[in-house]
Design an enzyme around this catalytic site. Structure first.
Site, PDB file in Angstrom:
ATOM      1  N   MET A  31      39.136  36.338  13.101  1.00  0.00           N
ATOM      2  CA  MET A  31      39.890  36.011  14.309  1.00  0.00           C
ATOM      3  C   MET A  31      39.106  36.289  15.577  1.00  0.00           C
ATOM      4  O   MET A  31      39.174  35.515  16.544  1.00  0.00           O
ATOM      5  CB  MET A  31      41.206  36.787  14.336  1.00  0.00           C
ATOM      6  CG  MET A  31      42.089  36.431  15.532  1.00  0.00           C
ATOM      7  SD  MET A  31      43.651  37.331  15.565  1.00  0.00           S
ATOM      8  CE  MET A  31      44.500  36.607  14.155  1.00  0.00           C
TER       9      MET A  31
ATOM     10  N   ARG B 260      51.033   4.166  17.603  1.00  0.00           N
ATOM     11  CA  ARG B 260      51.588   5.413  18.140  1.00  0.00           C
ATOM     12  C   ARG B 260      52.599   5.023  19.222  1.00  0.00           C
ATOM     13  O   ARG B 260      53.553   4.321  18.953  1.00  0.00           O
ATOM     14  CB  ARG B 260      50.471   6.309  18.686  1.00  0.00           C
ATOM     15  CG  ARG B 260      49.461   6.741  17.636  1.00  0.00           C
ATOM     16  CD  ARG B 260      48.518   7.815  18.132  1.00  0.00           C
ATOM     17  NE  ARG B 260      48.010   7.582  19.477  1.00  0.00           N
ATOM     18  CZ  ARG B 260      46.986   8.236  20.026  1.00  0.00           C
ATOM     19  NH1 ARG B 260      46.374   9.184  19.347  1.00  0.00           N
ATOM     20  NH2 ARG B 260      46.570   7.961  21.250  1.00  0.00           N
TER      21      ARG B 260
ATOM     22  N   LYS C  62      43.459  15.540  30.185  1.00  0.00           N
ATOM     23  CA  LYS C  62      44.505  16.157  29.368  1.00  0.00           C
ATOM     24  C   LYS C  62      43.934  17.343  28.605  1.00  0.00           C
ATOM     25  O   LYS C  62      42.714  17.508  28.496  1.00  0.00           O
ATOM     26  CB  LYS C  62      45.082  15.124  28.386  1.00  0.00           C
ATOM     27  CG  LYS C  62      44.078  14.584  27.383  1.00  0.00           C
ATOM     28  CD  LYS C  62      44.703  13.541  26.483  1.00  0.00           C
ATOM     29  CE  LYS C  62      43.689  13.020  25.461  1.00  0.00           C
ATOM     30  NZ  LYS C  62      44.266  12.054  24.523  1.00  0.00           N
TER      31      LYS C  62
ATOM     32  N   TYR D 112      35.277  39.160   5.357  1.00  0.00           N
ATOM     33  CA  TYR D 112      36.358  39.092   4.381  1.00  0.00           C
ATOM     34  C   TYR D 112      35.961  38.325   3.125  1.00  0.00           C
ATOM     35  O   TYR D 112      35.355  37.255   3.192  1.00  0.00           O
ATOM     36  CB  TYR D 112      37.590  38.427   4.996  1.00  0.00           C
ATOM     37  CG  TYR D 112      38.228  39.218   6.113  1.00  0.00           C
ATOM     38  CD1 TYR D 112      38.676  40.523   5.911  1.00  0.00           C
ATOM     39  CD2 TYR D 112      38.391  38.659   7.376  1.00  0.00           C
ATOM     40  CE1 TYR D 112      39.268  41.243   6.936  1.00  0.00           C
ATOM     41  CE2 TYR D 112      38.986  39.364   8.405  1.00  0.00           C
ATOM     42  CZ  TYR D 112      39.413  40.664   8.175  1.00  0.00           C
ATOM     43  OH  TYR D 112      40.002  41.374   9.202  1.00  0.00           O
TER      44      TYR D 112
END
Length: 375
Positions: free
Chosen positions: A313, A131, A33, A265
């Site tokens: 990013m 779940r 998956k 940043y």
């Protein structure tokens, strides 16, 4: 190449063989998956089958369809369904499906009638994870409905299954409680007249540490890719596993800067003196966790560095100190660790997460390059 994730398919094959050794009396389903936990579902499914995996597992039907499109023809199961799902296509493409409730079973039966195909169904019991899976109070109704559908010829119950909540904590009392609940669910199914082909409960940690959970089939996921499911279970090396993914990039820029220079940043990092900075062209747009800002490790110029300042990013900076490097030199973020590089587990610790997330979130922007494709 800006960056690449090299996937060693020989490691995948080795891991599947190793996992089969932990559960020699059971078949093995390799779970692919989330695009094979970021490694590439189609290539890893092929490698797993070459190493003896008799089943492949996916979460969503779309993942299963993509495997069929890639040429996979063996036993294939998918389990994450919502109302109105593409049941008919799944049946036509010879995919085993899962039902946790009577609504799902009813939709499967309807698809079987339309397609004229007998659906292969795995009934999932909630043994304590909370779940998906059918609650014990509703389980007799589900198995009775499944038996009626079998009598009609609409379905064949090929599996009864469940999933652990705490198998990554060996000795946790929930593990024994869930096994007891699963035995009860199996007994209820048997009394209803069901005779499943496979009973399965074991994920990676249970495959590695809980032989009583192996039943007819084990379903390892993260360990297929050479990662330990948790530090409590042991390291990959302890378990005989080989991490399959190596993530690296070419330095985009190397430059000298003075002391007191802010980096990235927010200037959360300031150079303590004159130094050399290296720019690594990978960031959270490529799937790196921003939470690893200031701590994510990377091997550059034969030494471990850490992300200097905030990870952005598309890029992050490392402080090389007085060491020499050039644009184009290789920066290795993680790999098996046998060449001195960090591992996915090291990144997980730096980000406060698990290694599953580190490899799975590496985005499609990073090319996958496959090594050792031939057996």
């Amino acid at each position: 190449m800006r960056a690449r994730a090299e996937i060693d398919l020989a490691a995948v094959r080795h891991n599947v063989r190793t996992l089969r050794g932990y559960a020699p009396g059971a078949e093995l389903m390799a779970v692919v998956k989330a695009d094979g936990y970021g490694h590439g579902a189609a290539a890893c499914a092929r490698a797993a089958r070459q190493a003896g995996a008799t089943w492949i597992g996916t979460a969503t039907p779309q993942e299963a369809f993509a495997l069929r499109d890639s040429g996979d023809q063996g036993r294939l199961m998918c389990w994450l369904w919502t109302p109105g799902g593409p049941w008919q296509e799944a049946l036509r493409r010879d995919i085993d499906v899962s039902a946790s409730s009577t609504w799902a079973l009813a939709e499967i039966v309807a698809a079987a009638r339309v397609t004229g195909r007998t659906a292969r169904v795995h009934l999932k019991a909630d043994t304590g994870l909370g779940r998906s899976g059918c609650q014990p109070a509703d389980w007799p109704q589900l198995v009775a409905a499944a038996r009626a559908a079998e009598a009609e010829g609409a379905v064949r119950v090929t599996g009864v299954w469940s999933h652990f909540a705490c198998a990554d904590e060996p000795g946790h009392p929930a593990n024994a409680a869930q096994l007891a609940a699963f035995h009860t669910a199996l007994a209820v199914a048997e009394r209803a007249g069901l005779d499943p082909e496979v009973r399965h409960h074991a994920n990676s940690p249970a495959t590695l540490t809980l032989p009583a959970s192996h039943f007819d089939l084990v379903r390892p996921g993260v360990s297929v890719y050479g990662l330990s499911p948790s530090p409590e279970v042991g390291t990959a090396e302890d378990l005989g596993l080989r991490p399959a993914m190596t993530l690296s990039a070419s330095l985009a820029l190397v430059k000298r800067v003075p002391g007191g220079h802010g980096v990235s940043y927010g200037h959360t990092y300031t150079t303590p003196g004159e130094t050399t900075l290296g720019l690594v062209p990978l960031g959270y747009g490529d799937g790196l966790p921003r939470h690893a800002s200031g701590g994510g490790p990377v091997l550059v110029a034969d030494k471990w560095r850490t992300v200097a300042g905030r990870l952005a990013m598309d890029q992050f900076v490392v402080d090389l100190g007085g060491d020499t490097a050039s644009a184009g030199d290789r920066a290795v973020l993680f790999g098996p660790g046998d060449q001195g590089e960090p591992t996915a587990e090291d990144w997980a610790r730096a980000a406060g997460t698990i290694s599953y997330e580190i490899v799975t979130r590496i985005s499609p922007r990073v090319p996958r390059v496959y090594a050792n494709q031939d057996v």
